[in-house]
Design a protein around this motif. Structure first.
Motif, PDB file in Angstrom:
ATOM      1  N   ARG A 165       0.760  -1.203   0.083  1.00 55.13           N
ATOM      2  CA  ARG A 165      -0.212  -0.025  -0.020  1.00 55.13           C
ATOM      3  C   ARG A 165       0.841   1.266  -0.139  1.00 55.13           C
ATOM      4  O   ARG A 165       0.599   2.271  -0.929  1.00 55.13           O
ATOM      5  N   LEU A 166       1.824   1.312   0.950  1.00 54.83           N
ATOM      6  CA  LEU A 166       2.723   2.363   0.915  1.00 54.83           C
ATOM      7  C   LEU A 166       3.447   2.587  -0.508  1.00 54.83           C
ATOM      8  O   LEU A 166       3.549   3.744  -0.991  1.00 54.83           O
ATOM      9  N   ALA A 167       3.970   1.638  -1.101  1.00 53.80           N
ATOM     10  CA  ALA A 167       4.852   1.638  -2.187  1.00 53.80           C
ATOM     11  C   ALA A 167       3.940   2.307  -3.412  1.00 53.80           C
ATOM     12  O   ALA A 167       4.282   3.084  -4.379  1.00 53.80           O
ATOM     13  N   GLU A 168       2.497   1.738  -3.514  1.00 50.62           N
ATOM     14  CA  GLU A 168       1.759   2.287  -4.293  1.00 50.62           C
ATOM     15  C   GLU A 168       1.307   3.620  -4.092  1.00 50.62           C
ATOM     16  O   GLU A 168       1.397   4.598  -5.125  1.00 50.62           O
ATOM     17  N   ALA A 169       1.002   4.199  -2.713  1.00 52.89           N
ATOM     18  CA  ALA A 169       0.610   5.491  -2.632  1.00 52.89           C
ATOM     19  C   ALA A 169       1.784   6.457  -3.017  1.00 52.89           C
ATOM     20  O   ALA A 169       1.574   7.567  -3.195  1.00 52.89           O
ATOM     21  N   PHE A 170       3.187   6.016  -2.478  1.00 53.22           N
ATOM     22  CA  PHE A 170       4.172   6.918  -3.038  1.00 53.22           C
ATOM     23  C   PHE A 170       4.195   7.408  -4.389  1.00 53.22           C
ATOM     24  O   PHE A 170       4.693   8.460  -4.663  1.00 53.22           O
ATOM     25  N   GLY A 171       3.782   6.699  -5.176  1.00 52.18           N
ATOM     26  CA  GLY A 171       3.530   7.243  -6.647  1.00 52.18           C
ATOM     27  C   GLY A 171       4.882   7.297  -7.427  1.00 52.18           C
ATOM     28  O   GLY A 171       4.787   7.763  -8.428  1.00 52.18           O
ATOM     29  N   ALA A 172       5.736   6.229  -7.208  1.00 52.84           N
ATOM     30  CA  ALA A 172       7.138   6.221  -7.789  1.00 52.84           C
ATOM     31  C   ALA A 172       6.815   5.262  -9.043  1.00 52.84           C
ATOM     32  O   ALA A 172       6.029   4.402  -8.924  1.00 52.84           O
ATOM     33  N   PHE A 208      22.406  17.681  -2.306  1.00 53.94           N
ATOM     34  CA  PHE A 208      21.034  18.038  -2.538  1.00 53.94           C
ATOM     35  C   PHE A 208      20.597  18.149  -4.054  1.00 53.94           C
ATOM     36  O   PHE A 208      21.221  19.165  -4.590  1.00 53.94           O
ATOM     37  N   GLN A 209      19.651  17.484  -4.213  1.00 53.71           N
ATOM     38  CA  GLN A 209      19.096  17.353  -5.812  1.00 53.71           C
ATOM     39  C   GLN A 209      17.770  17.859  -5.691  1.00 53.71           C
ATOM     40  O   GLN A 209      16.891  16.912  -5.188  1.00 53.71           O
ATOM     41  N   ARG A 210      17.332  19.165  -5.906  1.00 47.93           N
ATOM     42  CA  ARG A 210      16.203  19.682  -5.849  1.00 47.93           C
ATOM     43  C   ARG A 210      14.962  18.733  -6.289  1.00 47.93           C
ATOM     44  O   ARG A 210      13.782  18.427  -5.424  1.00 47.93           O
ATOM     45  N   PRO A 211      15.092  18.453  -7.548  1.00 44.48           N
ATOM     46  CA  PRO A 211      13.903  17.683  -8.046  1.00 44.48           C
ATOM     47  C   PRO A 211      13.711  16.684  -7.316  1.00 44.48           C
ATOM     48  O   PRO A 211      12.494  15.972  -7.224  1.00 44.48           O
ATOM     49  N   HIS A 212      14.740  15.724  -6.890  1.00 43.09           N
ATOM     50  CA  HIS A 212      14.465  14.376  -6.163  1.00 43.09           C
ATOM     51  C   HIS A 212      13.767  15.011  -4.751  1.00 43.09           C
ATOM     52  O   HIS A 212      12.850  14.090  -4.405  1.00 43.09           O
ATOM     53  N   VAL A 213      14.283  15.922  -4.257  1.00 42.30           N
ATOM     54  CA  VAL A 213      13.883  16.172  -2.728  1.00 42.30           C
ATOM     55  C   VAL A 213      12.419  16.745  -2.892  1.00 42.30           C
ATOM     56  O   VAL A 213      11.444  16.372  -2.148  1.00 42.30           O
ATOM     57  N   GLU A 214      11.703  17.474  -4.003  1.00 37.31           N
ATOM     58  CA  GLU A 214      10.609  17.777  -3.957  1.00 37.31           C
ATOM     59  C   GLU A 214       9.764  16.694  -4.591  1.00 37.31           C
ATOM     60  O   GLU A 214       8.584  16.443  -4.021  1.00 37.31           O
ATOM     61  N   ARG A 215      10.174  15.700  -5.396  1.00 36.62           N
ATOM     62  CA  ARG A 215       9.375  14.519  -5.650  1.00 36.62           C
ATOM     63  C   ARG A 215       9.216  13.722  -4.570  1.00 36.62           C
ATOM     64  O   ARG A 215       8.255  13.177  -4.199  1.00 36.62           O
ATOM     65  N   ALA A 216      10.112  13.596  -3.457  1.00 32.11           N
ATOM     66  CA  ALA A 216      10.070  12.604  -2.393  1.00 32.11           C
ATOM     67  C   ALA A 216       9.338  13.378  -1.698  1.00 32.11           C
ATOM     68  O   ALA A 216       8.143  12.665  -0.706  1.00 32.11           O
ATOM     69  N   SER A 217       9.196  14.481  -1.390  1.00 27.14           N
ATOM     70  CA  SER A 217       8.231  15.378  -0.315  1.00 27.14           C
ATOM     71  C   SER A 217       6.785  15.159  -0.887  1.00 27.14           C
ATOM     72  O   SER A 217       5.741  15.120   0.015  1.00 27.14           O
ATOM     73  N   ALA A 218       6.583  15.066  -2.176  1.00 25.34           N
ATOM     74  CA  ALA A 218       5.333  15.024  -2.731  1.00 25.34           C
ATOM     75  C   ALA A 218       4.839  13.557  -2.465  1.00 25.34           C
ATOM     76  O   ALA A 218       3.523  13.202  -2.146  1.00 25.34           O
ATOM     77  N   GLY A 219       5.726  12.498  -2.685  1.00 23.84           N
ATOM     78  CA  GLY A 219       5.363  11.147  -2.203  1.00 23.84           C
ATOM     79  C   GLY A 219       4.972  10.947  -0.916  1.00 23.84           C
ATOM     80  O   GLY A 219       4.064  10.231  -0.682  1.00 23.84           O
TER      81      GLY A 219
END
Length: 331
Positions: A165-172, A208-219
């Protein structure tokens, strides 16, 4: 009304934010080694989720994600509790290296730990019993190791309903499934003991790689939304590939030593037999071409442009034609 959130030695009433430093061991001088922790206990009842970063001390993208997540959520917004462990491995973080200094022990192969064993086992035991085990779910943030880079993806033991459930919800887009069962990582130890946890892999160490940081925060927002803890955006990727980690992926390795000239990029699709890289000797008289063993997606890639025999140059996961078309349409 929400309940008071309890963890090892601490209690946070509903509607409060607590910033603290939790002792996990001692230095050679006998001074405490502490991890920075933020607890946001919502005003309404709900599950508890931990977010952890830097169990490998040089993996910094997760540290920035933890920083942003801890500052973002207010108790009035939450139903449940968010526990953020900003830096799991302070000795490695201070030395800016992957493992525990001096002992060269991998803290992420030491869970759930042992209070009577090695330094890594004792630290892992304190982290697990004092922090992680008090939560219902977990998200552990990582990057690739030094000298490599990885595309944004999730690792999870998807045979566990909560982890799936977590893996699906994270949206990767990519989920590596069924790995970590016996590796004594945070993910496997927590999942196997009743706290379903996923690992998030993203980018490179030491930055720090901002696109990854923002994507993980959204996840993380997507996970909290899926669990009913927050009224936010639930992510739905345009394509998704769940990979059986035992049979549908491979580390492609060099059979020669020398200078590496890469021919592919991270997150690209390569054909079976296509050249991934060429390894040249230093005289320019010999070359060795490393080819893809099957058609697949480049999840991980060498960054340090030298290799020796057996050196991994590319992490490849298989894709079918439908997934390939979706990837190419989205790019």
């Amino acid at each position: 009304m929400a309940d008071t959130f309890e963890y090892g030695g601490g209690r946070v009433p509903p509607g409060e934010v607590r910033h603290t430093r939790y002792a996990i061991s001692e230095t050679f001088l006998g001074d405490p080694i502490r991890v920075p922790v933020t607890v946001v206990n919502g005003e309404r009842d709900g599950p508890s989720v931990f977010v952890s970063a830097a169990v490998h001390g040089d993996e910094l993208n997760g540290v920035k994600v933890a920083h942003d997540v801890a500052a973002r959520y207010d108790p009035s917004d939450l139903a449940g509790t968010l526990l953020v462990v900003h830096v799991v491995n302070p000795p490695g973080y201070l030395a800016q290296q992957r493992y525990l200094p001096i002992y060269d022990q991998d803290l992420n192969r030491s869970f759930p730990g042992n209070e009577r064993s090695t330094p890594a086992q004792r630290i892992a035991n304190e982290l697990y019993t004092g922090l992680f085990s008090w939560c219902d779910y977990g998200v552990d943030l990582h990057t690739s190791t030094r000298g490599r880079t990885t595309m944004f993806h999730v690792r999870a033991q998807t045979e566990h309903d909560g982890a799936a459930r977590l893996a699906e919800a994270f949206g990767a887009n990519v989920v590596l499934a069924g790995i970590g069962e016996e590796d004594n990582s945070i993910r496997s130890s927590c999942t196997n003991r009743g706290t379903p946890t996923i690992t998030v892999e993203m980018g490179e160490a030491h930055r720090f790689q901002r696109p990854h940081v923002e994507r993980a925060s959204a996840g993380i927002e997507s996970v909290l939304t899926d669990l009913g803890m927050y009224d936010g955006e639930r992510l739905s990727p345009t394509w998704r590939r769940v990979v059986n980690a035992r049979t549908e992926k491979a580390w492609v390795r060099s059979d020669a030593g020398g200078l590496v000239d890469l021919h592919v990029e991270r997150a690209s699709v390569v054909e079976g037999g296509e050249a991934i890289c060429t390894v040249h000797d230093h005289f320019g008289t010999e070359e060795h071409v490393v080819r893809a063993p099957f058609t697949g997606l480049v999840v991980g890639l060498l960054q340090n442009p030298v290799a020796q025999p057996g050196h991994p140059v590319c992490h490849l996961v298989s894709v079918d034609e439908e997934t390939r078309a979706a990837i190419e349409a989205a790019s």
